[in-house]
Design an enzyme around this catalytic site. Structure first.
Site, PDB file in Angstrom:
ATOM      1  N   GLY A   1       7.690  11.656  -6.108  1.00  0.00           N
ATOM      2  CA  GLY A   1       7.844  11.965  -7.538  1.00  0.00           C
ATOM      3  C   GLY A   1       6.980  11.138  -8.475  1.00  0.00           C
ATOM      4  O   GLY A   1       6.198  11.682  -9.267  1.00  0.00           O
TER       5      GLY A   1
ATOM      6  N   HIS B   1       4.811   5.573  -1.111  1.00  0.00           N
ATOM      7  CA  HIS B   1       5.779   6.658  -1.356  1.00  0.00           C
ATOM      8  C   HIS B   1       6.679   6.197  -2.496  1.00  0.00           C
ATOM      9  O   HIS B   1       7.602   5.402  -2.300  1.00  0.00           O
ATOM     10  CB  HIS B   1       6.592   6.923  -0.077  1.00  0.00           C
ATOM     11  N   LEU B   2       6.364   6.664  -3.702  1.00  0.00           N
ATOM     12  CA  LEU B   2       7.072   6.184  -4.891  1.00  0.00           C
ATOM     13  C   LEU B   2       7.917   7.322  -5.477  1.00  0.00           C
ATOM     14  O   LEU B   2       7.414   8.160  -6.228  1.00  0.00           O
ATOM     15  CB  LEU B   2       6.065   5.676  -5.932  1.00  0.00           C
TER      16      LEU B   2
ATOM     17  N   ARG C   1      16.854  16.651   9.765  1.00  0.00           N
ATOM     18  CA  ARG C   1      16.451  15.312   9.342  1.00  0.00           C
ATOM     19  C   ARG C   1      17.580  14.340   9.711  1.00  0.00           C
ATOM     20  O   ARG C   1      18.721  14.539   9.306  1.00  0.00           O
ATOM     21  CB  ARG C   1      16.236  15.287   7.839  1.00  0.00           C
TER      22      ARG C   1
ATOM     23  N   PHE D   1      11.664   7.805 -14.391  1.00  0.00           N
ATOM     24  CA  PHE D   1      10.451   7.217 -14.963  1.00  0.00           C
ATOM     25  C   PHE D   1       9.968   7.948 -16.216  1.00  0.00           C
ATOM     26  O   PHE D   1       9.286   7.370 -17.043  1.00  0.00           O
ATOM     27  CB  PHE D   1       9.349   7.138 -13.901  1.00  0.00           C
TER      28      PHE D   1
ATOM     29  N   ARG E   1      17.761   0.930  -6.901  1.00  0.00           N
ATOM     30  CA  ARG E   1      17.902  -0.143  -5.898  1.00  0.00           C
ATOM     31  C   ARG E   1      17.037  -1.337  -6.266  1.00  0.00           C
ATOM     32  O   ARG E   1      15.910  -1.171  -6.740  1.00  0.00           O
ATOM     33  CB  ARG E   1      17.485   0.356  -4.511  1.00  0.00           C
TER      34      ARG E   1
ATOM     35  N   HIS F   1      11.639   6.804   5.227  1.00  0.00           N
ATOM     36  CA  HIS F   1      10.617   7.738   4.719  1.00  0.00           C
ATOM     37  C   HIS F   1       9.513   7.951   5.753  1.00  0.00           C
ATOM     38  O   HIS F   1       8.390   8.298   5.399  1.00  0.00           O
ATOM     39  CB  HIS F   1       9.931   7.215   3.437  1.00  0.00           C
TER      40      HIS F   1
ATOM     41  N   GLY G   1       4.650   8.710  -7.580  1.00  0.00           N
ATOM     42  CA  GLY G   1       3.278   8.592  -7.069  1.00  0.00           C
ATOM     43  C   GLY G   1       2.440   9.825  -7.343  1.00  0.00           C
ATOM     44  O   GLY G   1       1.252   9.739  -7.643  1.00  0.00           O
ATOM     45  N   GLU G   2       3.072  11.000  -7.283  1.00  0.00           N
ATOM     46  CA  GLU G   2       2.326  12.240  -7.493  1.00  0.00           C
ATOM     47  C   GLU G   2       2.139  12.581  -8.974  1.00  0.00           C
ATOM     48  O   GLU G   2       1.163  13.234  -9.342  1.00  0.00           O
ATOM     49  CB  GLU G   2       3.069  13.415  -6.827  1.00  0.00           C
ATOM     50  N   ASN G   3       3.105  12.141  -9.786  1.00  0.00           N
ATOM     51  CA  ASN G   3       3.136  12.642 -11.169  1.00  0.00           C
ATOM     52  C   ASN G   3       2.934  11.626 -12.268  1.00  0.00           C
ATOM     53  O   ASN G   3       2.672  12.000 -13.404  1.00  0.00           O
ATOM     54  CB  ASN G   3       4.491  13.318 -11.437  1.00  0.00           C
TER      55      ASN G   3
ATOM     56  N   ASN H   1      18.711  19.252   5.949  1.00  0.00           N
ATOM     57  CA  ASN H   1      18.866  17.851   5.550  1.00  0.00           C
ATOM     58  C   ASN H   1      20.299  17.702   5.042  1.00  0.00           C
ATOM     59  O   ASN H   1      20.605  18.076   3.911  1.00  0.00           O
ATOM     60  CB  ASN H   1      17.848  17.523   4.456  1.00  0.00           C
TER      61      ASN H   1
ATOM     62  N   GLU I   1       8.022  16.687   3.262  1.00  0.00           N
ATOM     63  CA  GLU I   1       8.804  16.261   4.423  1.00  0.00           C
ATOM     64  C   GLU I   1       9.349  17.455   5.212  1.00  0.00           C
ATOM     65  O   GLU I   1       9.404  17.416   6.427  1.00  0.00           O
ATOM     66  CB  GLU I   1       9.941  15.328   3.959  1.00  0.00           C
TER      67      GLU I   1
END
Ligand code: ADP
Length: 399
Positions: free
Chosen positions: A331, A207-208, A90, A284, A240, A179, A333-335, A7, A384
């Site tokens: 990141g 996908h957060l 990628r 976050f 963003r 994504h 969304g998972e945590n 990547n 990914e």
């Protein structure tokens, strides 16, 4: 088969060497500050993570360092370069030309170059990675995996903007979405995890991460996604802005005497939850801490963020005329347990019930809705690199 996943950014190069048969990550690392003073190579191959200060005047030098590290007699994980069977790259933008990953040849490189205009910061850097690998491993097959490809199934009503059609005809101004590798992987894994056929399911993938996007995946195909011609559109992100009235650009630029380029810099780098929180943080975890400590602006930023996600979910339920599963990944969304709970608090009209106990997890695959929920809520960590490795194997072995 061992696949090297690359990547390549303008001044960095992330990589993983993956045994695609066992899906084991053999080694991974990051080259930073390529072409700038103070280069740094972080490498982890089985043992301890090492950081080496080393100048990398160009990307070819960085790729050479990576190959040296992988074959190093002590810390390396392979005996020689002949153990790298394929390279997966990628590539950010594949325009309308690429709706799937593809084996790289001269013609493909030219076609990617033609998309440079649509992603001037990313595509040229991705191609430098391709060329550097070609120079050093001329006989190893390479595959391009595009961030945009999965979204190419969107119908015109989802990808066209309400502007004169000639701009689409002349310049291909339209929604592309990003994504894609993650949305594809996570939607497929959602169906698999639930023991269902994706062709029977309507799935919304959230996908957060620092960058964030949502997609509507109907019967295995993307029908809409929140990022647009560039990754600036859609959700409020780390830095963003996401959606906004385009007239704001002209208004602020006039008031503050800024150019369009400066305005875009602000919308990309100084907005999102960082800007909304009045500069507290784009991270976050910091925002949650600040909100807990009584910082009202941090609380407002988090509320605004969750509200926007919930509104997009509502839009995509409409786009698909229903939804079977809503999956959180990346990141945040998972945590981020409280962000998931807050977003789901807007979804009770769908008969959705989040189970607070099941939701109390980080970074693992799990259903987080209660048994009686009409829509299944899930957490599925994205991967990914693994998805790129799988797609590389597919293309190399002609499947
Ligand atoms: P990128 O788009 O850079 O790949 P990531 O998917 O790594 O971004 O997501 C980064 C975000 O995930 C950060 O805002 C970070 O705060 C958030 N995050 C990571 N771990 C946690 C955690 N344990 N709790 C809350 N948020 C987290």
């Amino acid at each position: 088969m061992n696949v090297l996943v690359i990547n390549c950014g303008s001044s960095s190069l992330k990589y993983q060497l993956i045994n695609a048969d066992s899906e084991e990550v053999l080694a991974k690392g990051l080259c930073e500050r390529i072409g700038i003073d103070g280069g740094m190579h972080t490498y982890q191959g089985g043992g301890e993570k090492t950081k080496t200060e080393v100048d990398m005047p160009n990307h070819t030098k960085a790729v050479q360092l990576v190959l040296d590290a992988l074959t190093d007699p002590k810390a390396g994980v392979i005996g020689s370069l002949s153990e790298i069977d394929a390279v997966g790259h990628r590539i950010v933008h594949g325009g309308e030309r690429f709706s799937d990953s593809v084996l790289i040849d001269d013609e493909v490189i030219s076609a990617i170059e033609e998309c440079n205009d649509l992603a001037p910061l990313h595509n040229p850097a991705n191609l430098i990675g391709v060329r550097s690998c070609r120079d050093l491993m001329p006989d190893v097959p390479m595959v391009a995996v595009f961030d945009t490809a999965f979204h190419q199934t969107m119908p015109p009503k989802a990808y066209l903007y309400g502007i004169p059609y000639e701009y689409y005809r002349k310049y291909k101004v339209r929604r592309y979405g990003f994504h894609g590798t993650s949305h594809e992987y996570v939607s497929a894994r959602t169906a698999q995890f639930l023991g269902k056929d994706i062709k029977d399911m309507k799935i919304i993938v959230c996908h957060l991460g620092n960058g964030a996007s949502i997609s509507a995946v109907k019967y295995g195909k993307c029908v809409d996604t929140s990022m647009g011609m560039t990754p600036l559109e859609g959700l409020i992100m780390g830095t963003r802005s996401g959606d906004l009235d385009p007239a704001i650009l002209e208004f602020i630029s006039r008031k503050e005497d800024l150019t369009i380029a400066q305005m875009l810099g602000i919308l990309n780098k100084k907005s999102g939850v960082l800007g909304l929180s009045d500069g507290v943080s784009s991270d976050f975890r910091d925002l949650a801490q600040a909100a807990q400590d009584g910082n009202a602006q941090a609380s407002t930023a988090l509320e605004t963020y969750a509200y926007r996600v919930a509104k997009y979910i509502g839009a995509y339920v409409a786009a698909m005329d229903g939804v079977d599963a809503i999956t959180f990944t990346a990141g945040v969304g998972e945590n981020n347990i409280s962000a998931r709970a807050e977003i789901c608090s807007y979804l009770t009209y769908l008969g959705t019930k989040i189970d607070d106990e099941k939701n109390n997890i980080r970074g693992e695959e799990r259903v987080i809705s209660s048994d009686g929920s009409k829509v299944t809520l899930l957490v599925i960590p994205t991967d990914e690199e693994m998805s790129i490795a799988r797609q590389t194997v597919e293309k190399v072995s002609g499947r």
